[in-house]
Design a protein around this motif. Structure first.
Motif, mmCIF file in Angstrom:
data_model
loop_
_atom_site.group_PDB
_atom_site.id
_atom_site.type_symbol
_atom_site.label_atom_id
_atom_site.label_comp_id
_atom_site.label_asym_id
_atom_site.label_seq_id
_atom_site.Cartn_x
_atom_site.Cartn_y
_atom_site.Cartn_z
ATOM 1 N N TYR A 217 -50.912 -77.917 -19.284
ATOM 2 C CA TYR A 217 -51.100 -79.205 -18.621
ATOM 3 C C TYR A 217 -52.540 -79.667 -18.778
ATOM 4 C CZ TYR A 217 -51.221 -82.818 -15.065
ATOM 5 O OH TYR A 217 -51.381 -84.008 -14.412
ATOM 6 N N TRP A 218 -53.490 -78.755 -18.577
ATOM 7 C CA TRP A 218 -54.900 -79.141 -18.680
ATOM 8 C C TRP A 218 -55.273 -79.518 -20.104
ATOM 9 C CZ3 TRP A 218 -56.706 -80.857 -14.545
ATOM 10 C CH2 TRP A 218 -56.375 -80.299 -13.309
ATOM 11 N N LEU A 219 -54.658 -78.878 -21.089
ATOM 12 C CA LEU A 219 -54.892 -79.273 -22.479
ATOM 13 C C LEU A 219 -54.412 -80.707 -22.702
ATOM 14 C CD1 LEU A 219 -55.743 -78.630 -25.380
ATOM 15 C CD2 LEU A 219 -53.463 -77.703 -25.752
ATOM 16 N N THR A 220 -53.250 -81.035 -22.161
ATOM 17 C CA THR A 220 -52.738 -82.400 -22.250
ATOM 18 C C THR A 220 -53.672 -83.368 -21.537
ATOM 19 O OG1 THR A 220 -50.487 -81.544 -22.296
ATOM 20 C CG2 THR A 220 -50.741 -83.868 -21.752
ATOM 21 N N MET A 221 -54.219 -82.937 -20.421
ATOM 22 C CA MET A 221 -55.120 -83.801 -19.656
ATOM 23 C C MET A 221 -56.388 -84.145 -20.442
ATOM 24 S SD MET A 221 -53.756 -84.819 -16.953
ATOM 25 C CE MET A 221 -55.172 -85.501 -16.151
ATOM 26 N N VAL A 222 -56.820 -83.266 -21.326
ATOM 27 C CA VAL A 222 -57.982 -83.591 -22.152
ATOM 28 C C VAL A 222 -57.685 -84.840 -22.983
ATOM 29 C CG1 VAL A 222 -59.486 -82.799 -24.027
ATOM 30 C CG2 VAL A 222 -58.835 -81.211 -22.220
ATOM 31 N N PHE A 223 -56.479 -84.905 -23.537
ATOM 32 C CA PHE A 223 -56.088 -86.085 -24.311
ATOM 33 C C PHE A 223 -56.002 -87.320 -23.422
ATOM 34 C CE2 PHE A 223 -54.476 -82.657 -27.013
ATOM 35 C CZ PHE A 223 -54.992 -83.048 -28.238
ATOM 36 N N VAL A 224 -55.464 -87.149 -22.214
ATOM 37 C CA VAL A 224 -55.342 -88.277 -21.283
ATOM 38 C C VAL A 224 -56.728 -88.760 -20.866
ATOM 39 C CG1 VAL A 224 -54.534 -88.943 -18.986
ATOM 40 C CG2 VAL A 224 -53.060 -87.586 -20.476
ATOM 41 N N PHE A 225 -57.613 -87.832 -20.491
ATOM 42 C CA PHE A 225 -58.975 -88.200 -20.094
ATOM 43 C C PHE A 225 -59.679 -88.909 -21.244
ATOM 44 C CE2 PHE A 225 -60.550 -85.964 -16.145
ATOM 45 C CZ PHE A 225 -59.291 -85.688 -15.642
ATOM 46 N N HIS B 218 -64.610 -82.182 -29.348
ATOM 47 C CA HIS B 218 -65.288 -80.926 -29.022
ATOM 48 C C HIS B 218 -64.718 -80.306 -27.745
ATOM 49 C CE1 HIS B 218 -68.601 -82.592 -31.665
ATOM 50 N NE2 HIS B 218 -68.286 -81.449 -32.218
ATOM 51 N N THR B 219 -64.395 -81.139 -26.797
ATOM 52 C CA THR B 219 -63.793 -80.642 -25.559
ATOM 53 C C THR B 219 -62.453 -79.976 -25.853
ATOM 54 O OG1 THR B 219 -64.899 -82.381 -24.303
ATOM 55 C CG2 THR B 219 -63.018 -81.292 -23.249
ATOM 56 N N ILE B 220 -61.645 -80.605 -26.698
ATOM 57 C CA ILE B 220 -60.341 -80.026 -27.046
ATOM 58 C C ILE B 220 -60.512 -78.679 -27.735
ATOM 59 C CG2 ILE B 220 -58.355 -80.326 -28.591
ATOM 60 C CD1 ILE B 220 -58.558 -83.354 -27.905
ATOM 61 N N VAL B 221 -61.483 -78.568 -28.635
ATOM 62 C CA VAL B 221 -61.723 -77.303 -29.333
ATOM 63 C C VAL B 221 -62.037 -76.189 -28.337
ATOM 64 C CG1 VAL B 221 -63.329 -76.120 -30.889
ATOM 65 C CG2 VAL B 221 -62.409 -78.348 -31.517
ATOM 66 N N VAL B 222 -62.889 -76.468 -27.357
ATOM 67 C CA VAL B 222 -63.261 -75.446 -26.376
ATOM 68 C C VAL B 222 -62.080 -75.120 -25.461
ATOM 69 C CG1 VAL B 222 -64.843 -74.884 -24.493
ATOM 70 C CG2 VAL B 222 -65.700 -76.056 -26.514
ATOM 71 N N VAL B 223 -61.302 -76.115 -25.079
ATOM 72 C CA VAL B 223 -60.129 -75.873 -24.228
ATOM 73 C C VAL B 223 -59.094 -75.036 -24.989
ATOM 74 C CG1 VAL B 223 -58.169 -77.007 -23.113
ATOM 75 C CG2 VAL B 223 -60.476 -77.835 -22.707
ATOM 76 N N ILE B 224 -58.889 -75.315 -26.265
ATOM 77 C CA ILE B 224 -57.958 -74.512 -27.071
ATOM 78 C C ILE B 224 -58.469 -73.083 -27.191
ATOM 79 C CG2 ILE B 224 -57.036 -74.200 -29.406
ATOM 80 C CD1 ILE B 224 -56.772 -77.268 -29.542
ATOM 81 N N ALA B 225 -59.778 -72.910 -27.328
ATOM 82 C CA ALA B 225 -60.339 -71.553 -27.377
ATOM 83 C C ALA B 225 -60.061 -70.816 -26.065
ATOM 84 C CB ALA B 225 -61.840 -71.616 -27.648
ATOM 85 N N ALA B 226 -60.181 -71.490 -24.938
ATOM 86 C CA ALA B 226 -59.862 -70.865 -23.647
ATOM 87 C C ALA B 226 -58.384 -70.516 -23.574
ATOM 88 C CB ALA B 226 -60.261 -71.793 -22.500
ATOM 89 N N ALA B 227 -57.521 -71.367 -24.131
ATOM 90 C CA ALA B 227 -56.087 -71.073 -24.151
ATOM 91 C C ALA B 227 -55.801 -69.844 -25.002
ATOM 92 C CB ALA B 227 -55.312 -72.288 -24.665
ATOM 93 N N PHE B 228 -56.516 -69.709 -26.134
ATOM 94 C CA PHE B 228 -56.349 -68.515 -26.961
ATOM 95 C C PHE B 228 -56.796 -67.258 -26.219
ATOM 96 C CE2 PHE B 228 -56.610 -71.103 -31.109
ATOM 97 C CZ PHE B 228 -55.223 -71.132 -31.214
ATOM 98 N N LEU B 229 -57.881 -67.362 -25.461
ATOM 99 C CA LEU B 229 -58.314 -66.216 -24.657
ATOM 100 C C LEU B 229 -57.263 -65.858 -23.616
ATOM 101 C CD1 LEU B 229 -62.105 -66.980 -24.142
ATOM 102 C CD2 LEU B 229 -61.085 -65.207 -25.582
ATOM 103 N N ASN B 230 -56.579 -66.847 -23.101
ATOM 104 C CA ASN B 230 -55.491 -66.596 -22.163
ATOM 105 C C ASN B 230 -54.354 -65.861 -22.867
ATOM 106 O OD1 ASN B 230 -53.656 -66.616 -20.077
ATOM 107 N ND2 ASN B 230 -53.231 -68.784 -20.212
ATOM 108 N N LYS B 231 -53.980 -66.341 -24.055
ATOM 109 C CA LYS B 231 -52.891 -65.712 -24.815
ATOM 110 C C LYS B 231 -53.218 -64.269 -25.209
ATOM 111 C CE LYS B 231 -49.990 -69.221 -25.650
ATOM 112 N NZ LYS B 231 -48.784 -69.322 -24.915
ATOM 113 N N SER B 232 -54.504 -64.004 -25.465
ATOM 114 C CA SER B 232 -54.886 -62.655 -25.878
ATOM 115 C C SER B 232 -54.967 -61.691 -24.704
ATOM 116 C CB SER B 232 -56.235 -62.683 -26.603
ATOM 117 O OG SER B 232 -57.289 -62.896 -25.669
ATOM 118 N N GLY B 233 -54.898 -62.221 -23.501
ATOM 119 C CA GLY B 233 -54.964 -61.365 -22.319
ATOM 120 C C GLY B 233 -56.360 -61.205 -21.752
#
Length: 186
Positions: A48-56, A88-103
């Motif tokens: 949801y927050w990744l989608t919100m980056v696009f909305v913002f 740039h914000t999307i890139v950092v948010v996607i990196a945080a999502a990858f950290l979530n996926k990796s545990g």
């Protein structure tokens, strides 16, 4: 010879206060929806927050377009700056999502990191397009802190949102009153 009545020019930098205020309130409400999702299912919150980056980003470009319409800025330059800022914000948010996926980050931790990133991005964007986005970023960062410290955080964030919206409405009301008084003095 007939002359068209002159259309008063808008002063450069004049703001669409009602539209900007509406965008601000919409983003606060969408942020509260994200906080609810974080409370309900933290593992789905980062999507949801990744989608919100696009909305913002889209809404900040819209507000920038309104300002450029009045001659406050060159829209081409603003669009480039906005695109780079939110990319740039999307890139950092996607990196945080990858950290979530990796545990490396748990569901709630990833949501909080993304919320902080989005808050910072909104604060920095507010420097360029208006105080509402800075205030929105302050709200998002405040909510991240509330989530970290208050157990029933949804109600606390809702109260914080009501306070933030009330303060912004009051600021716009007082600003309009001051502009009216300045206009009467000249």
């Amino acid at each position: 010879m007939y002359q068209e009545p002159s259309i008063p020019e808008t002063e450069p930098g004049k703001r669409y206060v009602f539209v900007e205020q509406s965008v601000f309130i919409l983003l606060v409400l969408l942020s509260l929806a994200g906080i609810y999702i974080t409370d309900f299912n933290p593992d789905d919150g980062y999507g949801y927050w990744l989608t919100m980056v696009f909305v913002f980003g889209s809404l900040s470009v819209f507000v920038s377009w309104l300002q450029a319409k009045n001659g406050a800025a060159d829209f081409g330059q603003v669009l480039k700056a906005q695109a780079m800022h939110w990319l740039h914000t999307i890139v950092v948010v996607i990196a945080a999502a990858f950290l979530n996926k990796s545990g490396q980050l748990s569901g709630v931790s990833a949501d909080l990191v993304i919320l902080l990133i989005l808050g910072l991005a909104a604060m920095l964007d507010g420097y360029h397009i208006g105080w509402e986005f800075s205030f929105l970023g302050f709200f998002l960062v405040g909510c991240a802190v509330i989530i970290g410290y208050v157990q029933p955080f949804l109600w606390a964030c809702g109260g914080f949102a009501a306070t933030i919206v009330a303060v912004s409405l009051l600021r716009n009301f007082l600003g309009a009153k001051v502009r009216r008084l300045d206009g009467e003095q000249t």
